[in-house]
Design a protein around this motif. Structure first.
Motif, PDB file in Angstrom:
ATOM      1  N   LEU A 101       0.863  -1.169   0.000  1.00 35.25           N
ATOM      2  CA  LEU A 101       0.000   0.000   0.000  1.00 35.25           C
ATOM      3  C   LEU A 101       0.903   1.223   0.000  1.00 35.25           C
ATOM      4  O   LEU A 101       1.649   1.435   0.947  1.00 35.25           O
ATOM      5  CB  LEU A 101      -0.902   0.015   1.253  1.00 35.25           C
ATOM      6  N   ILE A 102       0.860   2.005  -1.045  1.00 30.88           N
ATOM      7  CA  ILE A 102       1.733   3.174  -1.138  1.00 30.88           C
ATOM      8  C   ILE A 102       0.861   4.393  -1.383  1.00 30.88           C
ATOM      9  O   ILE A 102       0.109   4.451  -2.358  1.00 30.88           O
ATOM     10  CB  ILE A 102       2.769   3.028  -2.271  1.00 30.88           C
ATOM     11  N   GLY A 103       0.944   5.372  -0.461  1.00 30.53           N
ATOM     12  CA  GLY A 103       0.019   6.491  -0.482  1.00 30.53           C
ATOM     13  C   GLY A 103       0.571   7.791  -1.009  1.00 30.53           C
ATOM     14  O   GLY A 103      -0.108   8.810  -0.944  1.00 30.53           O
ATOM     15  N   THR A 104       1.816   7.804  -1.505  1.00 30.91           N
ATOM     16  CA  THR A 104       2.368   9.058  -2.042  1.00 30.91           C
ATOM     17  C   THR A 104       3.070   8.790  -3.364  1.00 30.91           C
ATOM     18  O   THR A 104       3.625   7.704  -3.592  1.00 30.91           O
ATOM     19  CB  THR A 104       3.378   9.692  -1.069  1.00 30.91           C
ATOM     20  N   THR A 105       3.050   9.793  -4.227  1.00 27.13           N
ATOM     21  CA  THR A 105       3.710   9.691  -5.537  1.00 27.13           C
ATOM     22  C   THR A 105       5.211   9.443  -5.364  1.00 27.13           C
ATOM     23  O   THR A 105       5.810   8.628  -6.065  1.00 27.13           O
ATOM     24  CB  THR A 105       3.477  10.981  -6.341  1.00 27.13           C
ATOM     25  N   LYS A 106       5.816  10.145  -4.428  1.00 24.61           N
ATOM     26  CA  LYS A 106       7.265  10.022  -4.207  1.00 24.61           C
ATOM     27  C   LYS A 106       7.637   8.578  -3.881  1.00 24.61           C
ATOM     28  O   LYS A 106       8.565   8.015  -4.464  1.00 24.61           O
ATOM     29  CB  LYS A 106       7.680  10.955  -3.065  1.00 24.61           C
ATOM     30  N   GLU A 107       6.903   7.957  -2.948  1.00 23.26           N
ATOM     31  CA  GLU A 107       7.208   6.585  -2.558  1.00 23.26           C
ATOM     32  C   GLU A 107       6.975   5.614  -3.707  1.00 23.26           C
ATOM     33  O   GLU A 107       7.725   4.649  -3.880  1.00 23.26           O
ATOM     34  CB  GLU A 107       6.343   6.182  -1.363  1.00 23.26           C
ATOM     35  N   ILE A 108       5.948   5.875  -4.515  1.00 23.62           N
ATOM     36  CA  ILE A 108       5.643   4.982  -5.645  1.00 23.62           C
ATOM     37  C   ILE A 108       6.805   4.950  -6.627  1.00 23.62           C
ATOM     38  O   ILE A 108       7.306   3.889  -6.998  1.00 23.62           O
ATOM     39  CB  ILE A 108       4.345   5.425  -6.350  1.00 23.62           C
ATOM     40  N   TYR A 109       7.254   6.146  -7.046  1.00 28.13           N
ATOM     41  CA  TYR A 109       8.311   6.178  -8.052  1.00 28.13           C
ATOM     42  C   TYR A 109       9.663   5.759  -7.482  1.00 28.13           C
ATOM     43  O   TYR A 109      10.519   5.238  -8.213  1.00 28.13           O
ATOM     44  CB  TYR A 109       8.363   7.562  -8.703  1.00 28.13           C
ATOM     45  N   GLU A 110       9.869   5.939  -6.172  1.00 29.11           N
ATOM     46  CA  GLU A 110      11.083   5.401  -5.557  1.00 29.11           C
ATOM     47  C   GLU A 110      11.064   3.879  -5.563  1.00 29.11           C
ATOM     48  O   GLU A 110      12.079   3.222  -5.791  1.00 29.11           O
ATOM     49  CB  GLU A 110      11.228   5.922  -4.124  1.00 29.11           C
ATOM     50  N   ARG A 162      -5.709  11.848  -6.076  1.00 30.28           N
ATOM     51  CA  ARG A 162      -5.092  12.369  -4.843  1.00 30.28           C
ATOM     52  C   ARG A 162      -4.370  11.256  -4.089  1.00 30.28           C
ATOM     53  O   ARG A 162      -4.635  10.074  -4.287  1.00 30.28           O
ATOM     54  CB  ARG A 162      -6.130  13.021  -3.931  1.00 30.28           C
ATOM     55  N   GLU A 163      -3.458  11.697  -3.211  1.00 30.91           N
ATOM     56  CA  GLU A 163      -2.703  10.767  -2.381  1.00 30.91           C
ATOM     57  C   GLU A 163      -3.550  10.382  -1.180  1.00 30.91           C
ATOM     58  O   GLU A 163      -3.978  11.248  -0.419  1.00 30.91           O
ATOM     59  CB  GLU A 163      -1.382  11.392  -1.912  1.00 30.91           C
ATOM     60  N   GLU A 164      -3.767   9.083  -0.998  1.00 37.51           N
ATOM     61  CA  GLU A 164      -4.605   8.654   0.120  1.00 37.51           C
ATOM     62  C   GLU A 164      -4.432   7.162   0.356  1.00 37.51           C
ATOM     63  O   GLU A 164      -4.440   6.358  -0.576  1.00 37.51           O
ATOM     64  CB  GLU A 164      -6.079   8.951  -0.186  1.00 37.51           C
ATOM     65  N   MET A 165      -4.254   6.757   1.619  1.00 37.85           N
ATOM     66  CA  MET A 165      -4.166   5.351   1.971  1.00 37.85           C
ATOM     67  C   MET A 165      -5.576   4.788   2.139  1.00 37.85           C
ATOM     68  O   MET A 165      -6.488   5.497   2.565  1.00 37.85           O
ATOM     69  CB  MET A 165      -3.384   5.174   3.277  1.00 37.85           C
ATOM     70  N   PRO A 166      -5.786   3.514   1.820  1.00 34.59           N
ATOM     71  CA  PRO A 166      -7.119   2.925   1.988  1.00 34.59           C
ATOM     72  C   PRO A 166      -7.485   2.782   3.459  1.00 34.59           C
ATOM     73  O   PRO A 166      -6.616   2.706   4.323  1.00 34.59           O
ATOM     74  CB  PRO A 166      -6.981   1.562   1.311  1.00 34.59           C
ATOM     75  N   SER A 167      -8.784   2.718   3.743  1.00 38.15           N
ATOM     76  CA  SER A 167      -9.266   2.539   5.110  1.00 38.15           C
ATOM     77  C   SER A 167      -9.124   1.083   5.522  1.00 38.15           C
ATOM     78  O   SER A 167      -8.870   0.195   4.704  1.00 38.15           O
ATOM     79  CB  SER A 167     -10.740   2.954   5.207  1.00 38.15           C
ATOM     80  N   GLU A 168      -9.310   0.816   6.841  1.00 38.32           N
ATOM     81  CA  GLU A 168      -9.265  -0.553   7.331  1.00 38.32           C
ATOM     82  C   GLU A 168     -10.328  -1.401   6.652  1.00 38.32           C
ATOM     83  O   GLU A 168     -10.095  -2.566   6.305  1.00 38.32           O
ATOM     84  CB  GLU A 168      -9.475  -0.568   8.853  1.00 38.32           C
TER      85      GLU A 168
END
Length: 605
Positions: free
Chosen positions: A105-114, A162-168
């Motif tokens: 689960l990756i919630g930011t563009t920066k982390e995705i492309y890294e 938008r950047e967003e992590m999924p809910s439980e």
């Protein structure tokens, strides 16, 4: 009116849960209504977008045995070029999801492309040509498709707005959906196999019927336990329900809380510490025999969330498990893992708030305000103060390290008196702040912590070290005591030692805590000269010098300790003086040498 509003919100939540479950059940029915693989995959993608409404695009990749790559089989939100996207096991995000069998689960563009840095240049270009270049991926969800322990492929969903992590709840729905996806794909693959092997059609149809019976049972078990989690029934309820479903009694041993569920299982509580040592790094279940405390044989299934060890499911006895019991454990384990991670998340929030309140208390210098803040932390301050800071190290995974820290903290809470004490963890550190009435109580308190750290270090590869500061308590001066404990801990870290160290034992070592190792090394090189730069050649002289300083310059004691004649020692000392260009009868020269020997023993021995 307030009660009516609360009831309205509860009704709304219940309706949302019901609606999500209806969509999920409908997706199960539809995607299993056909055995044509291509049609199944299209329906899976359709329902994936419907269930996870925040998703803009996605694709399903299945593992191809011939090419040993993950191949695109169905997609939404990309053009036809995406079919050329073929990923090796371990390559980029999806390759690692397939390899590790863990959700990403990756919630930011920066982390995705890294995380995509390991992607081959060809695959990167294919993604762009297929449509990724026109939009920026803001969040990503990639889940393994697994049929039991067999990895089939990966389903990946993208979000562009938008950047967003999924809910439980989304995670639970996703887990249920992914399990059913594996069932549908497996059934479809079996169907294709039947079509290709018409000569064995009767045998294969029988096999398919048996498999479908097991799969239906698997689905029923999974849906039942998932509903308990979605309805927030709690960890204990899920374990009790698994016991109702199983033919044998099953127990869950929790690594964080160091206790068993459900109820009292004193036999297992005597041996769970040993089981944790055995299974902390294991991913596969095994039969284990233990005879240290009691003769016990049991089947142990480790529960993990990625690299984080959470606990074990235990069934007593060495007999084989029935297919039904294996299904229940297989389906219950990931649901338990999610439930435990939810509990841990709440604990993390509580400890973070405690950490913030504690540091606010340390900053208060006004005695009256400090006493009020201490009471707010649940502490009735007394005459003596103990501050202990314990740090664990040795695991590169920060989540696993924090997990071990919380487990150690639980053990300390079980054996330490919590009266007038504050115990919490934050960022792989355990902080203990306590006050007592008598110095004897203070000594006993520190001994319990010392014994606990020794116990931990003997049983674990993750090392524990602690800095301790004690003394009289003066309201408004707690920060000074805390800082001393930090300095004692830093002293241990500088020396790369584990165990426990008291600030009062530091001596002149406190003067060098914040010096860079390069500064100290430079000082030693200048002071020891050739003894340092050519240590191999002058090893005997360096050892002689260290012994001489340790024996306070006594020629007789040093010669006896080195088993040499005093005349031999005399000639060595003179040679050392010549090499170092010093005179040991000169106060400043000898003091400089003493300091160099101290630093050498403290940081390089």
């Amino acid at each position: 009116m307030k009660e009516e509003t609360q009831l309205h919100h509860l009704d709304q939540d219940a309706l949302r849960v019901q609606h999500d479950m209806e969509i999920l059940m409908e997706s199960f029915r539809v995607i299993t209504s056909t055995l044509e693989l291509d049609e199944v995959l299209k329906k899976i993608m359709h329902y994936a977008i419907a269930i996870f409404r925040s998703t803009d695009a996605g694709f399903i990749q299945l593992f191809d045995e011939h090419s040993k790559k993950l191949v695109i089989k169905s997609y939404v939100g990309f053009n036809e070029q995406i079919r050329s996207f073929r990923v090796s096991v371990g390559e980029s995000i999806v390759g690692k999801v397939y390899r590790d069998g863990c959700v990403r689960l990756i919630g930011t563009t920066k982390e995705i492309y890294e995380s995509m840095e390991g992607l081959s240049e060809d695959n990167y270009n294919i993604l762009h040509v297929a449509g990724a270049s026109e939009r920026t991926i803001k969040s990503l969800l990639s889940v393994p498709i697994m049929f039991g322990d067999i990895r089939i492929g990966v389903m990946t969903l993208h979000r562009f707005d938008r950047e967003e992590m999924p809910s439980e709840r989304d995670l639970l729905l996703l887990q249920s959906f992914a399990s059913q996806v594996a069932v549908a794909i497996h059934n479809a693959q079996l169907h294709e196999e039947v079509q290709k092997n018409l000569g064995e059609v009767t045998h294969l149809l029988t096999k398919l019927e048996d498999t479908n019976g097991i799969l239906m049972q698997r689905t029923e078990i999974h849906n039942h336990l998932t509903r308990l989690s979605i309805e927030n029934r709690g960890l204990k309820s899920i374990i009790i329900e698994m016991n109702h479903l199983m033919e044998k009694t099953i127990i869950y041993a929790d690594y964080l809380e160091v206790k068993c569920y459900p109820g009292d299982h004193s036999t297992f509580e005597k041996v769970i510490a040993d089981l944790f040592v055995l299974f902390r790094t294991k991913t596969k279940p095994a039969y284990v025999s233990i005879s240290d405390y009691v003769d016990l044989t049991c089947y142990v299934h480790p529960i993990r969330s990625g690299a984080v060890f959470l606990g074990c499911l235990i069934i007593e006895g060495d007999g084989p498990l029935s297919p039904t019991d294996r299904l229940i454990i297989e389906q219950g384990a990931p649901i338990l893992a999610l439930e435990i991670m939810k509990i841990r998340s709440r604990t993390d929030i509580l400890y973070r708030k405690t950490f913030e309140k504690y540091h606010e208390f340390l900053k208060i210098k006004n005695p009256l305000q400090a006493e009020i803040a201490a009471k707010d932390l649940g502490i009735d301050t007394q005459s003596f103060i103990q501050t202990v800071i314990i740090e664990l190290s040795g695991n590169v995974d920060p989540h696993a390290l924090e997990n071990d820290t919380q487990s150690f903290l639980t053990r300390l809470k079980q054996i330490l008196s919590v009266e007038n004490s504050l115990l919490f963890s934050y960022n792989n550190k355990i902080i203990i702040f306590s006050t007592t009435n008598h110095e004897g109580e203070q000594t006993r308190f520190i001994k319990v912590i010392t014994d606990s750290i020794d116990w931990w270090n003997k049983r674990n590869t993750i090392e524990a070290r602690a800095g301790v500061s004690t003394g009289l308590y003066y309201p408004g001066q707690a920060e000074e005591n805390h800082n001393k404990a930090e300095q004692a801990l830093l002293h241990l870290k500088k020396q790369n030692k584990k165990g426990i160290f008291h600030f009062r034992e530091m001596g002149i070592g406190r003067l060098f805590l914040h010096h860079q190792s390069s500064e100290i090394e430079s000082f030693l090189a200048e002071t020891f000269s050739l003894l340092w730069s050519d240590e191999e050649k002058y090893q005997e002289l360096l050892y002689t010098l260290i012994s001489y300083v340790h024996n306070n310059g006594s020629m007789a004691v040093t010669a006896k300790g080195l088993h040499i004649h005093p005349n031999t020692l005399y000639h060595r000392i003179k040679k050392i003086e010549e090499i170092l260009r010093v005179d040991f009868d000169n106060y400043e020269d000898y003091l400089k040498i003493q300091l160099a020997v101290y630093l050498y023993n403290s940081f390089y021995k």
